[in-house]
Design a protein around this motif. Structure first.
Motif, mmCIF file in Angstrom:
data_model
loop_
_atom_site.group_PDB
_atom_site.id
_atom_site.type_symbol
_atom_site.label_atom_id
_atom_site.label_comp_id
_atom_site.label_asym_id
_atom_site.label_seq_id
_atom_site.Cartn_x
_atom_site.Cartn_y
_atom_site.Cartn_z
ATOM 1 N N LEU A 58 29.346 -71.075 -24.466
ATOM 2 C CA LEU A 58 28.846 -70.787 -25.811
ATOM 3 C C LEU A 58 29.428 -69.478 -26.327
ATOM 4 O O LEU A 58 29.876 -69.401 -27.474
ATOM 5 C CB LEU A 58 27.319 -70.737 -25.821
ATOM 6 N N ASP A 59 29.444 -68.464 -25.474
ATOM 7 C CA ASP A 59 30.017 -67.185 -25.892
ATOM 8 C C ASP A 59 31.508 -67.325 -26.191
ATOM 9 O O ASP A 59 32.017 -66.712 -27.135
ATOM 10 C CB ASP A 59 29.784 -66.115 -24.830
ATOM 11 N N GLN A 60 32.214 -68.138 -25.405
ATOM 12 C CA GLN A 60 33.645 -68.371 -25.659
ATOM 13 C C GLN A 60 33.837 -69.045 -27.016
ATOM 14 O O GLN A 60 34.678 -68.647 -27.813
ATOM 15 C CB GLN A 60 34.269 -69.228 -24.560
ATOM 16 N N TYR A 61 33.024 -70.073 -27.291
ATOM 17 C CA TYR A 61 33.099 -70.763 -28.573
ATOM 18 C C TYR A 61 32.811 -69.785 -29.723
ATOM 19 O O TYR A 61 33.536 -69.756 -30.724
ATOM 20 C CB TYR A 61 32.116 -71.938 -28.608
ATOM 21 N N CYS A 62 31.769 -68.986 -29.575
ATOM 22 C CA CYS A 62 31.431 -68.013 -30.623
ATOM 23 C C CYS A 62 32.564 -67.012 -30.826
ATOM 24 O O CYS A 62 32.844 -66.596 -31.955
ATOM 25 C CB CYS A 62 30.134 -67.286 -30.274
ATOM 26 N N HIS A 63 33.231 -66.647 -29.742
ATOM 27 C CA HIS A 63 34.379 -65.753 -29.870
ATOM 28 C C HIS A 63 35.471 -66.418 -30.698
ATOM 29 O O HIS A 63 36.046 -65.800 -31.592
ATOM 30 C CB HIS A 63 34.934 -65.370 -28.494
ATOM 31 N N TRP A 64 35.731 -67.684 -30.397
ATOM 32 C CA TRP A 64 36.781 -68.396 -31.134
ATOM 33 C C TRP A 64 36.489 -68.452 -32.625
ATOM 34 O O TRP A 64 37.368 -68.188 -33.434
ATOM 35 C CB TRP A 64 36.919 -69.828 -30.627
ATOM 36 N N PRO A 120 36.099 -85.182 -30.619
ATOM 37 C CA PRO A 120 35.083 -86.130 -31.086
ATOM 38 C C PRO A 120 33.650 -85.680 -30.768
ATOM 39 O O PRO A 120 32.786 -85.748 -31.609
ATOM 40 C CB PRO A 120 35.419 -87.421 -30.343
ATOM 41 N N THR A 121 33.406 -85.224 -29.572
ATOM 42 C CA THR A 121 32.075 -84.758 -29.182
ATOM 43 C C THR A 121 32.220 -83.508 -28.332
ATOM 44 O O THR A 121 32.130 -83.574 -27.104
ATOM 45 C CB THR A 121 31.317 -85.849 -28.386
ATOM 46 N N PRO A 122 32.453 -82.361 -28.978
ATOM 47 C CA PRO A 122 32.595 -81.143 -28.178
ATOM 48 C C PRO A 122 31.276 -80.815 -27.480
ATOM 49 O O PRO A 122 30.207 -80.915 -28.068
ATOM 50 C CB PRO A 122 32.971 -80.077 -29.199
ATOM 51 N N ILE A 123 31.371 -80.485 -26.210
ATOM 52 C CA ILE A 123 30.173 -80.199 -25.419
ATOM 53 C C ILE A 123 30.275 -78.794 -24.848
ATOM 54 O O ILE A 123 31.290 -78.415 -24.277
ATOM 55 C CB ILE A 123 30.011 -81.226 -24.281
ATOM 56 N N ILE A 124 29.206 -78.048 -25.012
ATOM 57 C CA ILE A 124 29.091 -76.710 -24.431
ATOM 58 C C ILE A 124 27.965 -76.787 -23.408
ATOM 59 O O ILE A 124 26.835 -77.130 -23.747
ATOM 60 C CB ILE A 124 28.807 -75.665 -25.519
ATOM 61 N N GLU A 125 28.295 -76.474 -22.161
ATOM 62 C CA GLU A 125 27.342 -76.670 -21.068
ATOM 63 C C GLU A 125 26.779 -75.386 -20.478
ATOM 64 O O GLU A 125 25.914 -75.452 -19.615
ATOM 65 C CB GLU A 125 28.016 -77.487 -19.953
ATOM 66 N N THR A 151 22.840 -67.940 -34.497
ATOM 67 C CA THR A 151 21.817 -68.264 -35.485
ATOM 68 C C THR A 151 22.223 -69.496 -36.281
ATOM 69 O O THR A 151 21.412 -70.393 -36.532
ATOM 70 C CB THR A 151 21.579 -67.064 -36.423
ATOM 71 N N ASN A 152 23.477 -69.561 -36.663
ATOM 72 C CA ASN A 152 23.996 -70.711 -37.397
ATOM 73 C C ASN A 152 23.864 -71.987 -36.563
ATOM 74 O O ASN A 152 23.466 -73.041 -37.076
ATOM 75 C CB ASN A 152 25.457 -70.461 -37.778
ATOM 76 N N ILE A 153 24.188 -71.901 -35.293
ATOM 77 C CA ILE A 153 24.065 -73.056 -34.403
ATOM 78 C C ILE A 153 22.616 -73.496 -34.296
ATOM 79 O O ILE A 153 22.300 -74.690 -34.412
ATOM 80 C CB ILE A 153 24.658 -72.732 -33.021
ATOM 81 N N LEU A 154 21.707 -72.557 -34.081
ATOM 82 C CA LEU A 154 20.281 -72.895 -33.974
ATOM 83 C C LEU A 154 19.760 -73.551 -35.251
ATOM 84 O O LEU A 154 18.952 -74.477 -35.196
ATOM 85 C CB LEU A 154 19.464 -71.645 -33.659
ATOM 86 N N ARG A 155 20.236 -73.090 -36.384
ATOM 87 C CA ARG A 155 19.822 -73.658 -37.660
ATOM 88 C C ARG A 155 20.199 -75.133 -37.758
ATOM 89 O O ARG A 155 19.504 -75.934 -38.381
ATOM 90 C CB ARG A 155 20.471 -72.871 -38.804
ATOM 91 N N ASP A 156 21.314 -75.507 -37.124
ATOM 92 C CA ASP A 156 21.834 -76.869 -37.243
ATOM 93 C C ASP A 156 21.401 -77.816 -36.125
ATOM 94 O O ASP A 156 21.759 -78.994 -36.157
ATOM 95 C CB ASP A 156 23.372 -76.825 -37.276
ATOM 96 N N VAL A 157 20.644 -77.337 -35.143
ATOM 97 C CA VAL A 157 20.311 -78.163 -33.976
ATOM 98 C C VAL A 157 19.618 -79.461 -34.361
ATOM 99 O O VAL A 157 19.998 -80.554 -33.903
ATOM 100 C CB VAL A 157 19.475 -77.362 -32.953
#
Length: 93
Positions: free
Chosen positions: A40-46, A30-35, A80-86
């Motif tokens: 963040l690097d793990q998420y990007c790897h996935w 529901p609300t994934p949180i990256i702290e 870059t994609n994440i930053l675009r959507d912030v």
């Protein structure tokens, strides 16, 4: 069936496919949180690096020679994609 066909046709490291599934599962929270940067690097790897590394194997590229470039490019593209959507994500809470 399509995944089974792909695995039969190409020599794909199944860990990359598992990583992609892990990223999809994370995104379904529901609300994934990256702290942290590590998370963040793990998420990007996935969600990105796993795709890039799989593509090298599908295209039958030189996996070892392309590995580091694929990792670095996929991290850069996903961040870059994440930053675009912030801003939009912030508006949505």
């Amino acid at each position: 069936r399509a995944v089974a066909d792909m695995l039969g046709q190409f020599s794909i490291d199944k860990r990359h496919l598992q990583a992609l599934l892990d990223g999809a599962a994370f995104d379904l929270q529901p609300t994934p949180i990256i702290e942290s940067h590590t998370q963040l690097d793990q998420y990007c790897h996935w969600v990105a690096t796993s795709v890039g590394l799989t593509c090298i194997q599908i295209w039958r590229g030189d996996y070892e020679a392309c590995f580091e470039a694929a990792v670095q490019c996929s991290l850069a593209f996903q961040k870059t994609n994440i930053l675009r959507d912030v801003a939009e994500d912030a508006r949505r809470g």
